[in-house]
Design a protein around this motif. Structure first.
Motif, PDB file in Angstrom:
ATOM      1  N   ARG A  39      11.322   8.141  -4.497  1.00 56.42           N
ATOM      2  CA  ARG A  39      12.558   7.415  -4.339  1.00 56.42           C
ATOM      3  C   ARG A  39      12.877   6.209  -3.381  1.00 56.42           C
ATOM      4  N   GLY A  40      12.452   6.589  -2.193  1.00 60.55           N
ATOM      5  CA  GLY A  40      12.670   5.722  -1.120  1.00 60.55           C
ATOM      6  C   GLY A  40      11.925   4.428  -1.360  1.00 60.55           C
ATOM      7  N   GLY A  41      10.691   4.735  -1.858  1.00 58.29           N
ATOM      8  CA  GLY A  41       9.933   3.689  -2.298  1.00 58.29           C
ATOM      9  C   GLY A  41      10.396   2.663  -3.423  1.00 58.29           C
ATOM     10  N   ASN A  42      10.985   2.980  -4.458  1.00 57.83           N
ATOM     11  CA  ASN A  42      11.660   2.302  -5.235  1.00 57.83           C
ATOM     12  C   ASN A  42      12.742   1.484  -4.659  1.00 57.83           C
ATOM     13  N   PHE A  43      13.253   2.133  -3.813  1.00 52.02           N
ATOM     14  CA  PHE A  43      14.448   1.526  -3.269  1.00 52.02           C
ATOM     15  C   PHE A  43      14.065   0.282  -2.403  1.00 52.02           C
ATOM     16  N   VAL A  44      13.088   0.579  -1.666  1.00 54.73           N
ATOM     17  CA  VAL A  44      12.396  -0.470  -0.881  1.00 54.73           C
ATOM     18  C   VAL A  44      11.990  -1.798  -1.752  1.00 54.73           C
ATOM     19  N   GLN A  45      11.325  -1.275  -2.969  1.00 51.55           N
ATOM     20  CA  GLN A  45      10.748  -2.231  -3.625  1.00 51.55           C
ATOM     21  C   GLN A  45      11.683  -3.156  -4.524  1.00 51.55           C
ATOM     22  N   ASN A  46      13.152  -2.280  -4.709  1.00 55.40           N
ATOM     23  CA  ASN A  46      14.187  -3.202  -5.483  1.00 55.40           C
ATOM     24  C   ASN A  46      14.787  -4.024  -4.088  1.00 55.40           C
ATOM     25  N   ILE A  47      14.857  -3.716  -2.978  1.00 60.70           N
ATOM     26  CA  ILE A  47      15.272  -4.700  -2.158  1.00 60.70           C
ATOM     27  C   ILE A  47      14.434  -5.789  -1.403  1.00 60.70           C
ATOM     28  N   MET A  48      13.280  -5.428  -1.382  1.00 59.41           N
ATOM     29  CA  MET A  48      12.370  -6.264  -0.545  1.00 59.41           C
ATOM     30  C   MET A  48      12.342  -7.759  -0.866  1.00 59.41           C
ATOM     31  N   LEU A  49      12.755  -8.016  -2.270  1.00 54.59           N
ATOM     32  CA  LEU A  49      12.527  -9.429  -2.627  1.00 54.59           C
ATOM     33  C   LEU A  49      14.125 -10.237  -2.294  1.00 54.59           C
ATOM     34  N   PHE A  50      15.047  -9.499  -1.861  1.00 54.07           N
ATOM     35  CA  PHE A  50      16.252  -9.947  -1.833  1.00 54.07           C
ATOM     36  C   PHE A  50      16.240 -11.554  -0.916  1.00 54.07           C
ATOM     37  N   PRO A  51      15.531 -11.181   0.259  1.00 57.51           N
ATOM     38  CA  PRO A  51      15.426 -12.472   1.213  1.00 57.51           C
ATOM     39  C   PRO A  51      14.879 -13.600   0.379  1.00 57.51           C
ATOM     40  N   GLN A  52      13.751 -13.276  -0.402  1.00 58.05           N
ATOM     41  CA  GLN A  52      12.973 -14.401  -1.078  1.00 58.05           C
ATOM     42  C   GLN A  52      13.998 -14.965  -2.177  1.00 58.05           C
ATOM     43  N   PHE A  57       4.969 -11.169  -0.126  1.00 57.56           N
ATOM     44  CA  PHE A  57       3.628 -10.808   0.000  1.00 57.56           C
ATOM     45  C   PHE A  57       3.404  -9.468  -0.609  1.00 57.56           C
ATOM     46  N   ALA A  58       4.522  -8.332  -0.324  1.00 56.01           N
ATOM     47  CA  ALA A  58       4.499  -7.062  -0.748  1.00 56.01           C
ATOM     48  C   ALA A  58       4.117  -6.993  -2.234  1.00 56.01           C
ATOM     49  N   LEU A  59       5.102  -8.132  -3.017  1.00 56.39           N
ATOM     50  CA  LEU A  59       5.016  -7.879  -4.265  1.00 56.39           C
ATOM     51  C   LEU A  59       3.529  -8.533  -4.761  1.00 56.39           C
ATOM     52  N   LEU A  60       3.045  -9.534  -4.087  1.00 53.78           N
ATOM     53  CA  LEU A  60       1.755 -10.001  -4.551  1.00 53.78           C
ATOM     54  C   LEU A  60       0.678  -9.122  -4.167  1.00 53.78           C
ATOM     55  N   PHE A  61       0.646  -8.345  -3.277  1.00 52.85           N
ATOM     56  CA  PHE A  61      -0.270  -7.349  -2.717  1.00 52.85           C
ATOM     57  C   PHE A  61      -0.205  -6.118  -3.756  1.00 52.85           C
ATOM     58  N   SER A  62       0.924  -6.052  -4.373  1.00 55.51           N
ATOM     59  CA  SER A  62       1.130  -4.673  -5.263  1.00 55.51           C
ATOM     60  C   SER A  62       0.537  -5.143  -6.473  1.00 55.51           C
ATOM     61  N   ALA A  63       0.570  -6.258  -6.948  1.00 55.62           N
ATOM     62  CA  ALA A  63       0.177  -6.480  -8.167  1.00 55.62           C
ATOM     63  C   ALA A  63      -1.422  -6.412  -8.234  1.00 55.62           C
ATOM     64  N   GLY A  64      -1.905  -6.830  -6.951  1.00 60.40           N
ATOM     65  CA  GLY A  64      -3.391  -6.942  -6.716  1.00 60.40           C
ATOM     66  C   GLY A  64      -4.012  -5.338  -6.683  1.00 60.40           C
ATOM     67  N   GLN A  95       0.921  -1.099   0.057  1.00 59.13           N
ATOM     68  CA  GLN A  95       0.098   0.051  -0.056  1.00 59.13           C
ATOM     69  C   GLN A  95       1.072   1.333   0.092  1.00 59.13           C
ATOM     70  N   SER A  96       2.027   1.195   0.875  1.00 61.55           N
ATOM     71  CA  SER A  96       2.627   2.443   0.966  1.00 61.55           C
ATOM     72  C   SER A  96       3.437   2.690  -0.294  1.00 61.55           C
ATOM     73  N   LEU A  97       3.883   1.523  -1.185  1.00 59.55           N
ATOM     74  CA  LEU A  97       4.579   1.680  -2.292  1.00 59.55           C
ATOM     75  C   LEU A  97       3.742   2.210  -3.515  1.00 59.55           C
ATOM     76  N   GLN A  98       2.658   2.196  -3.169  1.00 54.81           N
ATOM     77  CA  GLN A  98       1.718   2.946  -4.399  1.00 54.81           C
ATOM     78  C   GLN A  98       2.060   4.155  -4.876  1.00 54.81           C
ATOM     79  N   ARG A  99       2.427   4.756  -3.935  1.00 56.08           N
ATOM     80  CA  ARG A  99       2.863   6.177  -4.514  1.00 56.08           C
ATOM     81  C   ARG A  99       4.352   6.105  -4.755  1.00 56.08           C
ATOM     82  N   ARG A 100       4.770   6.175  -6.120  1.00 53.68           N
ATOM     83  CA  ARG A 100       6.160   6.040  -6.595  1.00 53.68           C
ATOM     84  C   ARG A 100       6.840   7.220  -5.972  1.00 53.68           C
TER      85      ARG A 100
END
Lengths: 295, 454
Positions: A98-111, A172-179, A91-96
């Motif tokens: 710079r910080g949001g993009n960074f988080v989006q880029n790194i959040m899948l690392f653990p996965q 899950f963030a990615l999944l919900f983002s798509a939704g 939800q918080s990443l819906q607004r683009r």
């Protein structure tokens, strides 16, 4: 004739998948059920048929129930938090920004990291002597909060759950983002014009429209929660005092360390039945779309 | 999907059970092992020889090099030595299928007694009665009999020892000398020393908390032996009624609890795995650690400059019933599977590896004690001098055998020990819980084959 042709057509296209499914899913399942009826150490062909004795023993085994309880904690606490944080992040990443993009880029690392790497990294982080967590607490003057995180009964399971969340939240963030991106923007805009507040927009529009994603996410969480193995085995080996044992780590112990293959397979069959039951229950709960009922 | 894959892994061996021409007995297989003896007298060796060896701290390079030499000596044979750190996982389905190597060293997580009981291993007594590699001595006589007997079941030899691991404690002689400390001989000395070490800001003792059997072998059993005598440990191993809450066992558990209560164990060690805690010891943050003689080779690559290690026997209870020189040892056995295609060549290769000359080489290269008599080389590695002295001087060698016999009981013992260290159980409660486990997981459990220490 046309009907026969159609049947042949369907069979031709279905048979490869059906064959693979039979060989790799149905056959092992049937065979597991068969093995679970034997007292078998798994080192020779010698074994004795004991009907349902393995199941009877498993159901009277305290550690089995303790492991199941641990699974449920992981599922309820870990599963809930991983979905809640995932949704909040999405939800918080819906607004683009710079910080949001960074988080989006790194959040899948653990996965995308191997679970072995994750477990080893976190073992270092939680190391009681040189780990980041205890060192950080010492720096903050909070030495009294230091723990042997993976060695104490009160902290081991929460630590494993924490790592479980860390691993899963990106997905899950990615999944919900798509939704969220699939939700028609006009609906939101219209609700804004009608004076809906942010929370009203979320509860009346976003939440109901995320229904298909929530359904997938819940089933995925449940299956993942019941099947936790690698993280536990690598981080704590089920200890301390079975404090982090899960159904699968306990199964592994009996099958590969205690040499009771029949018993281990009985645990596997029960786990399978549990997963199937819970998954079907979720499908039942989610069988009707809230949008349908609204119409 | 992971669960389905897990089920598939479990059933992969089941495929062998039902798919490979199942001739399995439907009985519960309570009879003894195979009666197929191996003479080891074959004159002319030929054919392929498969040797499957556990790749642990000592690697498999020594066996590979020995195989090359053996092949030169016997041009008719083709040696194939292979191994990895989890070799038992690959060997188990092969044992079920009957497609086995000619000589196996399946590693510490293979239940070799289950293999023996289910007729999967050849008896090796006739081979042991044949001539050794030198052609002068009976092969049996080249082994230390105290070690050889660890491979016997119901009076028959099913597995053979190679290297011997001795359990004890380690300290850094440099650190001790600098502070004027001496390795403690008695428990009272240990308490005094721990207080002195603590005052220097160093943790007196660390341990491998995630693997509590290090403490079982390094403290619990040695102290039970020391306090209650050899019989106390023997009774515990034999799961005699009340043995796990005998005065000797209670004393041992109380000693662990006392050290814990006094804060002499490194804080957080209960969460450490073996390498973490061993690293703590080598980094000088802890002064002593219980471990086997593999410690040096295991940590060699990560040893800080200047760090040293020296072995000493666990401090004993003053006026205890046990012999103070008693030493706990362990073996990782070699065996010849019943269905081996070339067993004579397999055992001949092992005979070759156990020649005094090869055994000496192994000691030099790997830094371990051996089960072969007179295998101590002139240039014994420094780190092995003390264990070798203790080994020679020991009036009684004993081994933790129940760990292999009853893994389920061992797991419960380890869990109870962790609970004791986390102060969730008192020493008495610990003993009660373990005694209950002995009753439920062994004595009353019909599906567990019972064993006795001879």
């Amino acid at each position: 004739m046309r009907r026969a042709e159609r049947t042949r057509f369907i069979i031709t296209f279905l048979s490869p998948a059906l064959l693979l499914y039979t060989v790799f899913v149905i056959y092992p399942l049937g065979q597991s059920l068969y093995i679970s009826l034997f007292n078998w150490r798994g080192v020779s062909k010698r074994r004795s048929f004991i009907w349902l004795e393995n199941f009877q023993k498993v159901l009277h085994d305290e550690v089995f129930w303790k492991s199941l309880k641990n699974n449920l904690w992981i599922l309820l606490i870990g599963g809930f938090l991983v979905m809640a944080i995932g949704l909040a992040l999405a939800q918080s990443l819906q607004r683009r920004t710079r910080g949001g993009n960074f988080v989006q880029n790194i959040m899948l690392f653990p996965q995308i990291m191997s679970l072995v790497v994750v477990a080893v990294v976190w073992q270092f982080v939680l190391n009681p002597s040189i780990g980041l967590v205890n060192s950080g607490l010492a720096l903050l003057g909070l030495k009294n909060l230091q723990h042997a995180w993976l060695g104490e009964v009160t902290t081991a399971l929460p630590s494993v759950i924490g790592v479980y969340i860390w691993c899963g939240v990106g997905f899950f963030a990615l999944l919900f983002s798509a939704g969220l991106q699939n939700i028609d923007k006009e609906l939101k805009e219209a609700s804004q014009l009608d004076g809906a507040s942010g929370s009203q927009q979320f509860t009346r529009i976003t939440w109901p429209l995320l229904w298909p994603i929530r359904k997938v996410a819940t089933i995925y969480t449940v299956i993942n929660g019941i099947q936790v193995f690698a993280l536990v085995y690598l981080m704590t080996r089920g200890g301390p005092d079975h404090g982090t044992d899960t159904l699968l780590s306990y199964l592994y112990f009996h099958g590969f360390e205690n040499y009771q293959f029949g018993y281990a397979t009985a645990i596997a069959v029960l786990t399978f039945l549990l997963t199937t039951f819970v998954s079907l229950s979720i499908l039942l709960i989610y069988r009707k779309s809230p949008m349908e009922s609204a119409r | 999907m992971k669960l389905l894959l897990g089920l598939a892994a479990l059933t992969a061996m089941g495929s062998c059970l039902v798919g490979c021409g199942d001739k399995g007995s439907q009985s519960n297989g309570e009879s003894g092992g195979s009666e197929k003896p191996l003479t080891g007298d074959a004159k002319e060796l030929k054919g392929n020889v498969e040797v499957a060896a556990f790749k642990g701290g000592y690697g498999i390079d020594f066996y590979e090099a020995a195989a090359k030499e053996f092949q030169t000596k016997h041009p008719g044979v083709t040696m194939n030595v292979w191994g990895n750190p989890r070799i038992w996982e690959q060997l188990r389905p092969r044992f079920v299928k009957g497609d086995v190597p000619d000589l196996a060293f399946p590693g510490w997580l293979m239940d070799h007694w289950a293999l023996a009981e289910e007729g999967q291993l050849m008896t090796l007594d006739s081979a042991l009665d044949s001539m050794a590699e030198d052609g002068k001595t009976r092969w049996r006589d080249t082994f230390d009999p105290r070690i050889l007997k660890l491979g016997q079941l119901n009076g028959k030899q099913y597995v053979l020892p190679y290297y011997v691991m001795a359990y004890g404690w380690w300290y850094d002689p440099g650190v001790f000398a600098k502070n004027g400390w001496l390795p403690p001989k008695s428990y009272t000395e240990l308490l005094d020393l721990c207080a002195k070490i603590s005052s220097k800001g160093i943790a007196p003792i660390t341990f491998q908390g995630q693997y509590p059997y290090y403490m079982v072998n390094g403290m619990l059993l040695p102290w039970c032996y020391s306090a209650g005598g050899a019989q106390a440990v023997k009774d515990a191993q034999n799961m005699e009624v009340g043995a796990w809450k005998s005065p000797g066992m209670l004393k041992a558990a109380s000693m662990i609890a006392e050290l814990n209560d006094k804060g002499f164990f490194q804080k957080g060690a209960v969460a450490m795995n073996h390498t973490d805690s061993q690293q703590e010891f080598l980094q000088g943050r802890a002064a002593m650690i219980p471990c086997g003689t593999w410690l040096y080779s295991e940590m060699l690559n990560v040893m800080p400059k200047g760090a040293k290690m020296e072995f000493f026997l666990p401090p004993v209870v003053a006026d205890g019933a046990g012999d103070p020189t008693a030493m706990m040892i362990g073996i990782e056995p070699w065996m010849v599977p019943t269905d081996a295609k070339n067993p004579d060549a397999g055992i001949a290769f092992f005979k070759f590896m156990t020649s005094v000359e090869n055994a000496k080489k192994f000691v030099e290269q790997k830094g371990t004690l051996m089960s072969i008599k007179d295998s101590e080389p002139a240039n014994l590695p420094e780190v092995l001098k003390k264990p070798a002295e203790a080994y020679k001087a020991s009036a009684d060698l004993y081994s933790n055998e129940f760990r292999a016999w009853y893994p389920d009981f061992e797991k419960e013992l380890e869990s109870a020990l962790t609970a004791l260290l986390n102060k969730q159980l008192s020493a008495q409660q610990f003993c009660d819980r373990v005694e209950l486990a002995a009753e439920e997981k062994v004595r009353k459990n019909d599906s567990v084959k019972k064993h006795k220490v001879s």
